[in-house]
Design a protein around this motif. Structure first.
Motif, short mmCIF file in Angstrom:
data_model
loop_
_atom_site.label_atom_id
_atom_site.label_comp_id
_atom_site.label_asym_id
_atom_site.label_seq_id
_atom_site.Cartn_x
_atom_site.Cartn_y
_atom_site.Cartn_z
N ILE A 9 0.84 -1.19 0.00
CA ILE A 9 0.00 0.00 0.00
C ILE A 9 0.87 1.24 0.00
O ILE A 9 1.91 1.27 0.64
CB ILE A 9 -0.82 0.13 1.30
CG1 ILE A 9 -1.48 -1.18 1.65
CG2 ILE A 9 -1.84 1.23 1.17
CD1 ILE A 9 -2.37 -1.02 2.87
N LYS A 10 0.40 2.25 -0.65
CA LYS A 10 1.04 3.55 -0.51
C LYS A 10 0.17 4.37 0.41
O LYS A 10 -0.98 4.64 0.13
CB LYS A 10 1.15 4.22 -1.88
CG LYS A 10 2.11 3.49 -2.82
CD LYS A 10 1.86 3.91 -4.26
CE LYS A 10 2.70 3.10 -5.25
NZ LYS A 10 4.12 3.44 -5.18
N LEU A 11 0.75 4.77 1.52
CA LEU A 11 -0.03 5.53 2.50
C LEU A 11 0.30 7.01 2.45
O LEU A 11 1.35 7.39 1.95
CB LEU A 11 0.25 4.99 3.91
CG LEU A 11 -0.51 3.71 4.22
CD1 LEU A 11 -0.05 3.12 5.54
CD2 LEU A 11 -2.00 4.03 4.29
N PRO A 12 -0.59 7.81 2.99
CA PRO A 12 -0.36 9.25 2.97
C PRO A 12 0.93 9.58 3.70
O PRO A 12 1.25 8.98 4.72
CB PRO A 12 -1.54 9.82 3.74
CG PRO A 12 -2.58 8.76 3.74
CD PRO A 12 -1.86 7.47 3.61
N VAL A 13 1.66 10.51 3.22
CA VAL A 13 2.89 10.93 3.87
C VAL A 13 2.55 11.71 5.13
O VAL A 13 1.52 12.37 5.21
CB VAL A 13 3.72 11.80 2.91
CG1 VAL A 13 3.00 13.08 2.61
CG2 VAL A 13 5.08 12.07 3.47
N GLN A 14 3.38 11.58 6.14
CA GLN A 14 3.16 12.34 7.37
C GLN A 14 4.08 13.54 7.38
O GLN A 14 5.27 13.41 7.59
CB GLN A 14 3.49 11.46 8.58
CG GLN A 14 2.69 10.19 8.66
CD GLN A 14 1.36 10.39 9.34
OE1 GLN A 14 1.19 11.37 10.06
NE2 GLN A 14 0.43 9.50 9.12
N LEU A 15 3.53 14.71 7.18
CA LEU A 15 4.35 15.89 7.27
C LEU A 15 4.62 16.21 8.72
O LEU A 15 3.90 15.78 9.61
CB LEU A 15 3.65 17.07 6.60
CG LEU A 15 3.62 16.99 5.09
CD1 LEU A 15 3.14 18.31 4.51
CD2 LEU A 15 5.00 16.67 4.54
N PRO A 16 5.65 17.02 8.98
CA PRO A 16 5.98 17.37 10.36
C PRO A 16 4.79 18.02 11.05
O PRO A 16 3.94 18.63 10.41
CB PRO A 16 7.11 18.39 10.22
CG PRO A 16 7.47 18.42 8.80
CD PRO A 16 6.61 17.50 8.03
N ASN A 21 -0.06 -5.70 4.31
CA ASN A 21 -0.69 -4.40 4.21
C ASN A 21 -1.21 -3.90 5.55
O ASN A 21 -1.11 -2.71 5.85
CB ASN A 21 -1.80 -4.45 3.16
CG ASN A 21 -1.22 -4.48 1.76
OD1 ASN A 21 -0.14 -3.93 1.53
ND2 ASN A 21 -1.90 -5.12 0.84
N TRP A 22 -1.73 -4.80 6.37
CA TRP A 22 -2.14 -4.40 7.71
C TRP A 22 -0.95 -3.86 8.49
O TRP A 22 -1.06 -2.92 9.24
CB TRP A 22 -2.75 -5.56 8.49
CG TRP A 22 -4.23 -5.70 8.39
CD1 TRP A 22 -4.92 -6.87 8.25
CD2 TRP A 22 -5.24 -4.68 8.46
NE1 TRP A 22 -6.27 -6.64 8.22
CE2 TRP A 22 -6.50 -5.30 8.35
CE3 TRP A 22 -5.20 -3.29 8.60
CZ2 TRP A 22 -7.70 -4.59 8.37
CZ3 TRP A 22 -6.40 -2.58 8.62
CH2 TRP A 22 -7.63 -3.23 8.51
N GLN A 23 0.18 -4.48 8.30
CA GLN A 23 1.35 -4.03 9.03
C GLN A 23 1.74 -2.62 8.62
O GLN A 23 2.18 -1.82 9.45
CB GLN A 23 2.52 -5.00 8.82
CG GLN A 23 2.26 -6.33 9.49
CD GLN A 23 3.52 -7.16 9.64
OE1 GLN A 23 4.62 -6.65 9.60
NE2 GLN A 23 3.35 -8.46 9.82
N ARG A 24 1.55 -2.32 7.36
CA ARG A 24 1.87 -0.96 6.91
C ARG A 24 0.91 0.04 7.53
O ARG A 24 1.31 1.13 7.96
CB ARG A 24 1.78 -0.90 5.38
CG ARG A 24 3.03 -1.43 4.71
CD ARG A 24 2.90 -1.45 3.19
NE ARG A 24 3.08 -2.80 2.70
CZ ARG A 24 4.25 -3.41 2.64
NH1 ARG A 24 5.34 -2.79 3.06
NH2 ARG A 24 4.36 -4.63 2.18
N VAL A 25 -0.35 -0.34 7.59
CA VAL A 25 -1.34 0.54 8.20
C VAL A 25 -0.99 0.74 9.68
O VAL A 25 -1.02 1.85 10.21
CB VAL A 25 -2.76 -0.03 8.06
CG1 VAL A 25 -3.76 0.83 8.80
CG2 VAL A 25 -3.15 -0.14 6.59
N SER A 26 -0.66 -0.37 10.30
CA SER A 26 -0.30 -0.35 11.71
C SER A 26 0.87 0.59 11.96
O SER A 26 0.87 1.37 12.92
CB SER A 26 0.07 -1.77 12.13
OG SER A 26 0.10 -1.90 13.51
N LEU A 27 1.83 0.53 11.08
CA LEU A 27 3.01 1.39 11.21
C LEU A 27 2.63 2.86 11.08
O LEU A 27 3.12 3.72 11.83
CB LEU A 27 4.04 1.01 10.14
CG LEU A 27 5.30 1.86 10.09
CD1 LEU A 27 6.05 1.77 11.42
CD2 LEU A 27 6.21 1.40 8.95
#
Lengths: 154, 154
Positions: A136-143, B110-116
């Motif tokens: 999965i590509k997740l949203p980036v976390q900005l500072p 993928n769950w692990q990525r979400v978890s992270l």
DNA sequence: TTATACAGGACTAAAATGGTACTCAATTGA
DNA sequence: TCAATTGAGTACCATTTTAGTCCTGTATAA
């Protein structure tokens, strides 16, 4: 640990299984076999998902379950909500006013903001992502302090 | 609901209370009084927080609990971990290899990525934020697929 | 009309959670 | 040195939640 319940975990696995063959109708027994879990439990999970409107069921011979809408329009938050109820970190972030400690608590507001951010995160992950074998590509976390959630939500 | 346990909730409230007067030592009884919760329960919570290294305790007369480090260096993830164990959404995202369903599961990665991502979010919220009466500013969520978590972490 | 397959609900067993009580150990200061 | 204060540790119980099973009913297709 902030864990999902086991049933929710099952639900995700089963939903992903259905999503991978979204044309066909899936009998509860077949799904249970495919994911190697006890039939009655899978059946219960499927019923909950159907009641939440994520699956549609068809009774009778050749019946079974199918996705109610495309996998890309079903989110992780939907699946979790179907089994566990609305995503909320604290009692007071779901039912307003039930907590008689508001006066001495002093963190309610901020927990709710965190809760909202988590919900947003879970809503950004779709079943299509989960079922995909690619990462999965997740949203980036900005500072921090880039944006105030209070401004965005309230 | 992906809820925190009640004890974790208490822990956050108590920690915030201590953080607001971080110079003083706080006896368990005083804190219980301040936040209006049963003494023994607050005491239990404090012990867990101390064992996790978030508080330091001082026995004897004039003793009590103090923050082990500045509130800005204690995160929500720390507090949750102190009471509930490591933040992880699924069984398999904490203990590798314990799940014998890996073959049929297909969503573990993928769950692990979400978890992270959730852990990252919780680590970005500090006790200083929680204790503050001003709204927390949380990281902005950019649209999906901006960055691949797999690339960032693995 | 019969076999298939979901719906609904009742029920039980097991585990986690929350809360209480009691005893022990350390520190301070009179 | 002793007494008061305050945390540490442990064992225990009650409650709730969770997971899993079973049974009966109902819709559908062949």
């Amino acid at each position: 640990m902030l864990k999902l319940s086991r049933l929710t975990d099952y639900a995700a696995v089963v939903m992903a299984q259905i999503a991978r063959h979204s044309q066909a109708s899936h009998a509860a027994a077949d799904l249970a076999e495919a994911v190697q879990l006890p039939h009655p439990t899978v059946s219960k999970t499927l019923k909950m998902l159907a009641r939440a409107g994520l699956l549609v069921s068809q009774r009778g011979a050749q019946g079974g379950y199918r996705l109610a809408r495309p996998a890309s329009q079903i989110t992780a938050a939907d699946i979790i909500a179907a089994i566990e109820g609305p995503v909320a970190m604290t009692e007071c972030s779901q039912a307003e006013g039930d907590c008689e400690l508001v006066a001495t608590c002093g963190v309610a507001d901020n927990w709710q903001r965190v809760s909202l951010a988590m919900r947003t995160l879970l809503e950004s992950v779709t079943l299509a992502h989960l079922a995909d074998t690619a990462p999965i590509k997740l949203p980036v976390q900005l500072p921090i302090q880039t944006i105030s959630l209070s401004a965005a939500s309230a």
